[in-house]
Write a protein that holds these residues in place. Structure first.
Motif, mmCIF file in Angstrom:
data_model
loop_
_atom_site.group_PDB
_atom_site.id
_atom_site.type_symbol
_atom_site.label_atom_id
_atom_site.label_comp_id
_atom_site.label_asym_id
_atom_site.label_seq_id
_atom_site.Cartn_x
_atom_site.Cartn_y
_atom_site.Cartn_z
ATOM 1 N N UNK A 10 -36.712 53.007 38.940
ATOM 2 C CA UNK A 10 -35.503 53.537 39.555
ATOM 3 C C UNK A 10 -35.787 53.958 40.995
ATOM 4 N N UNK A 11 -36.918 54.622 41.220
ATOM 5 C CA UNK A 11 -37.265 55.052 42.575
ATOM 6 C C UNK A 11 -37.559 53.866 43.485
ATOM 7 N N UNK A 12 -38.162 52.807 42.956
ATOM 8 C CA UNK A 12 -38.427 51.610 43.760
ATOM 9 C C UNK A 12 -37.122 51.003 44.262
ATOM 10 N N UNK A 13 -36.149 50.894 43.374
ATOM 11 C CA UNK A 13 -34.881 50.277 43.754
ATOM 12 C C UNK A 13 -34.122 51.175 44.721
ATOM 13 N N UNK A 14 -34.162 52.488 44.506
ATOM 14 C CA UNK A 14 -33.510 53.409 45.439
ATOM 15 C C UNK A 14 -34.159 53.331 46.823
ATOM 16 N N UNK A 15 -35.477 53.213 46.877
ATOM 17 C CA UNK A 15 -36.172 53.081 48.156
ATOM 18 C C UNK A 15 -35.765 51.789 48.858
ATOM 19 N N UNK A 50 -23.313 43.877 56.823
ATOM 20 C CA UNK A 50 -23.578 43.210 55.539
ATOM 21 C C UNK A 50 -24.763 43.873 54.835
ATOM 22 N N UNK A 51 -25.816 44.214 55.582
ATOM 23 C CA UNK A 51 -26.972 44.886 54.985
ATOM 24 C C UNK A 51 -26.573 46.243 54.415
ATOM 25 N N UNK A 52 -25.715 46.971 55.131
ATOM 26 C CA UNK A 52 -25.288 48.286 54.647
ATOM 27 C C UNK A 52 -24.385 48.156 53.422
ATOM 28 N N UNK A 53 -23.507 47.173 53.420
ATOM 29 C CA UNK A 53 -22.646 46.948 52.252
ATOM 30 C C UNK A 53 -23.492 46.530 51.051
ATOM 31 N N UNK A 54 -24.498 45.676 51.281
ATOM 32 C CA UNK A 54 -25.393 45.273 50.190
ATOM 33 C C UNK A 54 -26.155 46.481 49.653
ATOM 34 N N UNK A 55 -26.539 47.388 50.540
ATOM 35 C CA UNK A 55 -27.203 48.614 50.109
ATOM 36 C C UNK A 55 -26.293 49.434 49.200
ATOM 37 N N UNK A 56 -25.022 49.510 49.538
ATOM 38 C CA UNK A 56 -24.056 50.234 48.699
ATOM 39 C C UNK A 56 -23.958 49.593 47.319
ATOM 40 N N UNK A 57 -23.959 48.276 47.278
ATOM 41 C CA UNK A 57 -23.907 47.563 45.996
ATOM 42 C C UNK A 57 -25.162 47.863 45.174
ATOM 43 N N UNK A 58 -26.325 47.875 45.817
ATOM 44 C CA UNK A 58 -27.580 48.162 45.111
ATOM 45 C C UNK A 58 -27.572 49.596 44.583
ATOM 46 N N UNK A 60 -24.943 51.368 43.770
ATOM 47 C CA UNK A 60 -24.012 51.401 42.634
ATOM 48 C C UNK A 60 -24.681 50.808 41.397
ATOM 49 N N UNK A 61 -25.375 49.671 41.570
ATOM 50 C CA UNK A 61 -26.030 49.008 40.450
ATOM 51 C C UNK A 61 -27.109 49.900 39.834
ATOM 52 N N UNK A 62 -27.943 50.534 40.664
ATOM 53 C CA UNK A 62 -29.014 51.370 40.105
ATOM 54 C C UNK A 62 -28.420 52.635 39.482
ATOM 55 N N UNK A 63 -27.294 53.098 39.985
ATOM 56 C CA UNK A 63 -26.623 54.231 39.355
ATOM 57 C C UNK A 63 -26.140 53.881 37.959
ATOM 58 N N UNK A 64 -25.568 52.698 37.817
ATOM 59 C CA UNK A 64 -25.113 52.247 36.497
ATOM 60 C C UNK A 64 -26.312 52.010 35.571
ATOM 61 N N UNK A 65 -27.383 51.450 36.119
ATOM 62 C CA UNK A 65 -28.583 51.211 35.333
ATOM 63 C C UNK A 65 -29.228 52.529 34.914
ATOM 64 N N UNK A 66 -29.161 53.509 35.784
ATOM 65 C CA UNK A 66 -29.751 54.819 35.502
ATOM 66 C C UNK A 66 -29.042 55.529 34.349
ATOM 67 N N UNK A 67 -27.765 55.256 34.170
ATOM 68 C CA UNK A 67 -27.048 55.889 33.061
ATOM 69 C C UNK A 67 -27.504 55.340 31.709
ATOM 70 N N UNK A 68 -28.057 54.116 31.701
ATOM 71 C CA UNK A 68 -28.553 53.521 30.458
ATOM 72 C C UNK A 68 -30.029 53.784 30.229
ATOM 73 N N UNK A 69 -30.715 54.359 31.213
ATOM 74 C CA UNK A 69 -32.149 54.627 31.077
ATOM 75 C C UNK A 69 -32.383 55.710 30.030
ATOM 76 N N UNK A 70 -33.537 55.649 29.400
ATOM 77 C CA UNK A 70 -33.885 56.603 28.354
ATOM 78 C C UNK A 70 -34.419 57.886 29.003
ATOM 79 N N UNK A 71 -33.727 59.019 28.811
ATOM 80 C CA UNK A 71 -34.256 60.276 29.366
ATOM 81 C C UNK A 71 -35.373 60.822 28.476
ATOM 82 N N UNK A 72 -36.494 61.174 29.098
ATOM 83 C CA UNK A 72 -37.625 61.730 28.359
ATOM 84 C C UNK A 72 -38.236 62.881 29.161
#
Length: 119
Positions: A10-15, A50-58, A60-72
């Motif tokens: 998650x941190x890699x994708x956010x970076x 375009x790079x900034x819009x793509x960043x927004x998409x990424x 959003x995607x990692x936010x949605x992916x983060x909701x499915x991640x297993x909290x431990x």
């Protein structure tokens, strides 16, 4: 052997998404160097946007992916973290983590998350 530190997926994708924002701004600033050539300046401004819009998409995607991640709770630092896949690293202390009993005690390898490795 070199000490390899692993990062949370998650941190890699956010970076990556954050770097896209800075890259986009950089591209737009380069466009300002070409004020005299308007069409070239416009191309750089559009590429930066375009790079900034793509960043927004990424993001959003990692936010949605983060909701499915297993909290431990990390066994090392005892802080809450999220895990994606079979193996991951703690977001705080970078401790390698797995919930798969068959992988406990094995050397950390990110290839355990690939679909080919699971077969």
């Amino acid at each position: 052997m070199a000490d390899i530190t692993y990062k949370s997926k998650i941190n890699k994708i956010r970076t990556f998404a954050l770097s896209l924002i800075f890259i986009g701004f950089g591209i737009m600033y380069v466009g300002l160097l070409f004020k005299k050539i308007e069409w070239l300046m416009l191309i750089f401004i559009i590429l930066g946007m375009i790079a900034i819009v793509f960043s927004t998409v990424v993001y959003f995607w990692i936010g949605m992916l983060s909701t499915r991640a297993v909290p431990i709770i990390c066994p090392s630092c005892e802080k809450p973290t999220k895990m994606l896949g079979r193996v991951d690293a703690c977001m705080h202390c970078k401790q390698t983590l797995t919930l798969d009993k068959s992988l406990e005690g094995k050397e950390f390898d990110e290839s355990y998350n690939s679909k080919k490795q699971n077969k």
